[in-house]
Design an enzyme around this catalytic site. Structure first.
Site, short mmCIF file in Angstrom:
data_model
loop_
_atom_site.label_atom_id
_atom_site.label_comp_id
_atom_site.label_asym_id
_atom_site.label_seq_id
_atom_site.Cartn_x
_atom_site.Cartn_y
_atom_site.Cartn_z
N ALA A 252 -5.87 14.57 3.90
CA ALA A 252 -4.81 13.76 3.30
C ALA A 252 -4.25 14.25 1.97
O ALA A 252 -3.11 13.96 1.64
CB ALA A 252 -5.33 12.35 3.11
N ALA A 253 -5.06 14.96 1.21
CA ALA A 253 -4.65 15.24 -0.17
C ALA A 253 -3.55 16.30 -0.26
O ALA A 253 -3.55 17.22 0.57
CB ALA A 253 -5.88 15.71 -0.95
N ASP A 273 -10.44 13.38 2.94
CA ASP A 273 -10.24 14.77 2.53
C ASP A 273 -11.59 15.27 2.02
O ASP A 273 -12.37 14.49 1.49
CB ASP A 273 -9.19 14.88 1.41
CG ASP A 273 -8.60 16.28 1.32
OD1 ASP A 273 -7.48 16.50 1.82
OD2 ASP A 273 -9.27 17.18 0.76
N ASP A 319 -3.27 16.95 9.36
CA ASP A 319 -2.46 17.94 8.61
C ASP A 319 -3.43 19.01 8.11
O ASP A 319 -3.80 19.05 6.94
CB ASP A 319 -1.78 17.21 7.44
CG ASP A 319 -0.74 18.06 6.75
OD1 ASP A 319 -0.47 19.17 7.23
OD2 ASP A 319 -0.21 17.60 5.71
N CYS A 372 1.57 23.84 7.84
CA CYS A 372 2.74 24.39 7.15
C CYS A 372 2.69 25.91 7.33
O CYS A 372 2.86 26.66 6.38
CB CYS A 372 2.81 23.95 5.70
SG CYS A 372 1.34 24.32 4.74
C1 LIG Z 1 -2.20 20.86 4.12
S1 LIG Z 1 -3.21 20.03 3.02
C2 LIG Z 1 -2.79 18.37 3.35
C3 LIG Z 1 -1.50 17.89 2.72
C4 LIG Z 1 -1.35 16.39 2.79
N1 LIG Z 1 -1.46 15.88 4.14
C5 LIG Z 1 -0.05 15.91 2.19
O1 LIG Z 1 0.89 15.63 2.92
O2 LIG Z 1 0.02 15.79 0.97
C6 LIG Z 1 -4.77 20.16 3.79
C7 LIG Z 1 -5.86 19.33 3.15
O3 LIG Z 1 -7.01 19.41 4.00
C8 LIG Z 1 -8.16 19.34 3.20
N2 LIG Z 1 -9.28 19.86 4.03
C9 LIG Z 1 -9.58 21.16 4.31
N3 LIG Z 1 -10.63 21.22 5.15
C10 LIG Z 1 -10.99 19.94 5.42
C11 LIG Z 1 -12.01 19.36 6.21
N4 LIG Z 1 -12.86 20.12 6.91
N5 LIG Z 1 -12.10 18.01 6.23
C12 LIG Z 1 -11.26 17.24 5.52
N6 LIG Z 1 -10.27 17.74 4.75
C13 LIG Z 1 -10.13 19.07 4.70
C14 LIG Z 1 -7.81 20.14 1.98
O4 LIG Z 1 -8.61 19.76 0.88
C15 LIG Z 1 -6.34 19.80 1.78
O5 LIG Z 1 -6.20 18.76 0.85
#
Ligand SMILES: C[S@@+](CC[C@H](N)C(=O)[O-])C[C@H]1O[C@@H](n2cnc3c(N)ncnc32)[C@H](O)[C@@H]1O
Length: 425
Positions: A252-253, A273, A319, A372
């Site tokens: 989410a982050a 996240d 995402d 993305c």
């Molecule tokens: C593309 S960013 C998400 C952007 C967000 N959805 C937005 O719209 O602002 C991908 C996110 O996935 C998190 N992430 C990476 N591996 C993960 C995992 N195994 N479980 C949960 N979160 C994860 C990262 O910390 C990052 O914040």
């Protein structure tokens, strides 16, 4: 100019050695607390600019140097200065003089100062020929690594050049109007009255003609708008959320899509996240928009047994982490930091996350897979593989403007994204 050149040189040097540009700029601000806002802006412009056009600048430097330059800092000084000569409005001879002074400040002897002076003056004299020669090879022409160009050429034979060119533009600044608080036309009027003309792209997406600081945006602190690329603004509406649904935002982050989901419907949202610092940014964004979410969890989406209460979700937004190859104009360092083999690593972890999240989706529920990225390894091929192994998954058609098989390529209006909506039968 000397101070800005110096700090930009140090920043670019660190990035070319493997550091992230965003992180390195923060290091530079901490190391130079006396920098004015104007100086910071100039350093940011120089560092982003050099990395945006690194392929071309590097090709020019190879043409200008009679033998390799092993001093990395001096090489970066030449890259920064060439960028200024080619892309900034700074008077050329001032750029050269300042580069010589910066070289002296960096400990360069008279010989080195003379070399810097001669190289930059040669560029000024032979600019047209040198630019033509630099463009003869792919990296010099498109300012992307060769493997990246080859892959795009193979995967998008019709449009790879447009993608490479879009990647080297300055990114647009786009706002998402919070329809719970204000109408799009009403907000547009507020902006135009404040001297900020915009273009309506789609739904709630307003693209500013000129990027501005957020503090200038009417009602930003009160949550009237969020800064979000128009391509990213497609995610939440595609997920088709309705009041009362149980929804999971799995990666989410910093929360751009989380807040959008909550603007669209009153859902019971679980925000997940695995990065605590980034999750804190989701909280800040929720606070600004005055949105309450009950479940904010810092954990790994690949291991539902650690965070899932066993009640299936009606909707899941996945995402997933990816190469970010669709947003390189916002992060030009990514072009030079990524390796081709990284795509395999991303693709493997996306597969694990997707398989794990699928178990938590209800029968009849929908999961939106998002990256993305522009590479098929993380997108189309990933989904084809998933569908092959999951007989209970059906891909729903997406007909949004500009998307081909779920792929949105970067252009002047939006960044590059990939979307697939999966239905659990
Ligand atoms: C593309 S960013 C998400 C952007 C967000 N959805 C937005 O719209 O602002 C991908 C996110 O996935 C998190 N992430 C990476 N591996 C993960 C995992 N195994 N479980 C949960 N979160 C994860 C990262 O910390 C990052 O914040």
């Amino acid at each position: 100019m000397i101070k800005t050149q110096q700090v930009a040189v140090a920043t670019v040097d660190k990035v070319l050695a493997g550091a992230s540009l965003t992180a390195e700029l923060q290091v530079s601000w901490r190391a130079n607390p006396a920098l004015s806002n104007q100086q910071r802006g100039a350093i940011q412009d120089l560092s982003y600019g050099v990395l945006r056009f690194y392929g071309q600048l590097d090709a020019l430097l190879k043409l200008l140097l009679k033998k390799p330059l092993y001093d990395k800092r001096l090489r970066c000084l030449l890259l920064v200065s060439l960028y200024q000569l080619q892309y900034s409005k700074a008077p050329p001879y001032a750029v050269v003089d300042h580069a010589v002074s910066t070289a002296r400040f960096m400990g360069g002897n008279k010989g080195i100062q003379g070399l810097i002076n001669a190289i930059l003056r040669n560029f000024i004299r032979q600019r047209t020929t040198l630019l033509e020669q630099a463009a003869l090879d792919d990296e010099g022409r498109y300012s992307h690594p060769q493997w990246w160009i080859d892959k795009l050429r193979l995967q998008y034979p019709q449009s790879y050049q447009a993608v490479l060119e879009a990647d080297n533009q300055h990114p647009p600044m786009t706002l998402r109007v919070n329809r719970r608080q204000i109408g799009v036309d009403e907000y547009r009027e507020l902006l135009e009255t404040a001297g900020m003309p915009v273009q309506l792209l789609w739904n709630n997406a307003l693209k500013l003609r000129q990027p501005v600081g957020v503090e200038k945006l009417p009602g930003f602190a009160d949550g009237l708008v969020t800064i979000q690329d128009a391509g990213a603004q497609l995610a939440a509406p595609l997920l088709d959320v309705h009041d009362g649904m149980r929804v999971l935002d799995a990666c989410a982050a910093p929360g751009g899509k989380t807040t959008h989901l909550m603007e669209l419907a009153q859902v019971a949202l679980t925000v997940l996240d695995n990065d605590a610092e980034r999750l804190a940014r989701v909280e800040q964004n929720l606070d600004r928009l005055k949105i309450k979410v009950n479940h904010l969890i810092c954990d790994d989406a690949a291991y539902p047994s650690q965070w899932w209460d066993g009640k299936p979700f009606d909707r899941i937004l996945a995402d997933v982490p990816c190469s970010a190859s669709g947003v390189v104009r916002r992060h030009p360092d990514i072009k030079w930091l990524r390796r081709e083999r990284d795509l395999l690593k991303f693709s493997a972890s996306q597969q694990v996350i997707l398989n794990a999240l699928w178990q938590t989706l209800s029968k009849g529920g929908k999961l939106l897979y998002v990256t993305c990225s522009v590479f098929a390894e993380e997108n189309r091929w990933q989904v084809e593989d998933f569908l092959y192994h999951h007989s209970d998954a059906r891909q729903l058609p997406l007909t949004q403007v500009g998307m081909i098989d779920g792929q949105l390529l970067p252009d002047s209006q939006h960044d590059g994204f990939f979307y697939t909506l999966l239905h659990k039968t």
